[in-house]
Write a protein that holds these residues in place. Structure first.
Motif, PDB file in Angstrom:
ATOM      1  N   LEU A  60       0.848  -1.180   0.000  1.00 48.49           N
ATOM      2  CA  LEU A  60       0.000   0.000   0.000  1.00 48.49           C
ATOM      3  C   LEU A  60       0.889   1.236   0.000  1.00 48.49           C
ATOM      4  O   LEU A  60       1.815   1.365   0.810  1.00 48.49           O
ATOM      5  N   ILE A  61       0.598   2.157  -0.923  1.00 43.03           N
ATOM      6  CA  ILE A  61       1.385   3.378  -1.087  1.00 43.03           C
ATOM      7  C   ILE A  61       0.471   4.582  -0.845  1.00 43.03           C
ATOM      8  O   ILE A  61      -0.609   4.680  -1.429  1.00 43.03           O
ATOM      9  N   ALA A  62       0.910   5.481   0.026  1.00 40.52           N
ATOM     10  CA  ALA A  62       0.154   6.704   0.295  1.00 40.52           C
ATOM     11  C   ALA A  62       0.370   7.689  -0.854  1.00 40.52           C
ATOM     12  O   ALA A  62       1.470   7.816  -1.379  1.00 40.52           O
ATOM     13  N   ASP A  63      -0.696   8.383  -1.235  1.00 44.84           N
ATOM     14  CA  ASP A  63      -0.598   9.352  -2.329  1.00 44.84           C
ATOM     15  C   ASP A  63      -1.642  10.441  -2.184  1.00 44.84           C
ATOM     16  O   ASP A  63      -2.681  10.366  -2.804  1.00 44.84           O
ATOM     17  N   PRO A  64      -1.426  11.458  -1.413  1.00 40.20           N
ATOM     18  CA  PRO A  64      -0.383  11.701  -0.424  1.00 40.20           C
ATOM     19  C   PRO A  64      -0.864  11.291   0.968  1.00 40.20           C
ATOM     20  O   PRO A  64      -1.977  10.809   1.135  1.00 40.20           O
ATOM     21  N   ASP A  65      -0.030  11.550   1.957  1.00 40.55           N
ATOM     22  CA  ASP A  65      -0.369  11.359   3.366  1.00 40.55           C
ATOM     23  C   ASP A  65      -0.030  12.662   4.080  1.00 40.55           C
ATOM     24  O   ASP A  65       1.098  13.133   3.996  1.00 40.55           O
ATOM     25  N   MET A  66      -1.016  13.245   4.732  1.00 35.38           N
ATOM     26  CA  MET A  66      -0.781  14.465   5.507  1.00 35.38           C
ATOM     27  C   MET A  66      -1.153  14.208   6.953  1.00 35.38           C
ATOM     28  O   MET A  66      -2.082  13.455   7.238  1.00 35.38           O
ATOM     29  N   THR A  67      -0.409  14.843   7.857  1.00 31.32           N
ATOM     30  CA  THR A  67      -0.796  14.810   9.258  1.00 31.32           C
ATOM     31  C   THR A  67      -1.279  16.201   9.651  1.00 31.32           C
ATOM     32  O   THR A  67      -0.814  17.221   9.118  1.00 31.32           O
TER      33      THR A  67
END
Length: 132
Positions: A60-67
């Protein structure tokens, strides 16, 4: 710190059930799944991750990941990660209980978050049938 705009705030409030959510995967017919997770609670607020995910070679690849930091009812972008291009940016850093701020980057992430949350809403992730 720059908070996200009110429209983006409304989207994050729904996605996180006003900060009460622990983990949820949202589906849409045409877009990559959206995953929202509560990562940690600290003295300055609660940190959440929001990420689209796709599968590549079984990973699994994040696209995108923000916190985001939820603090006193407001949302502040903390970091942006897009592994497909090898980009990781931290705008708010928790250094042993003290928050360190990269002001220009944090402001840029707040603008991006406003656009991204608008897209998430337009893509149908807030509709009841998108919930899994």
């Amino acid at each position: 710190m720059r908070k996200i705009n009110r429209k983006a705030k409304a989207v994050l409030d729904v996605l996180t059930n006003n900060g009460q959510l622990r983990h949820k995967k949202y589906q849409s017919r045409c877009f990559e799944p959206l995953v929202v997770e509560k990562l940690e609670t600290m003295e300055h607020g609660t940190v959440f991750s929001v990420a689209h995910y796709y599968e590549q070679n079984g990973d699994l690849i994040a696209d995108p990941d923000m916190t985001f930091l939820l603090r006193h009812g407001e949302w502040y972008p903390m970091s942006y990660y897009q592994p497909a291009i090898g980009l990781y940016q931290e705008a708010i850093i928790n250094d042993n209980g003290k928050l360190l701020l990269r002001e220009k980057l944090q402001s840029e992430l707040a603008v991006f978050a406003g656009m991204w949350m608008s897209n998430i809403k337009e893509q149908g992730f807030l509709k009841q049938e998108a919930y899994v």
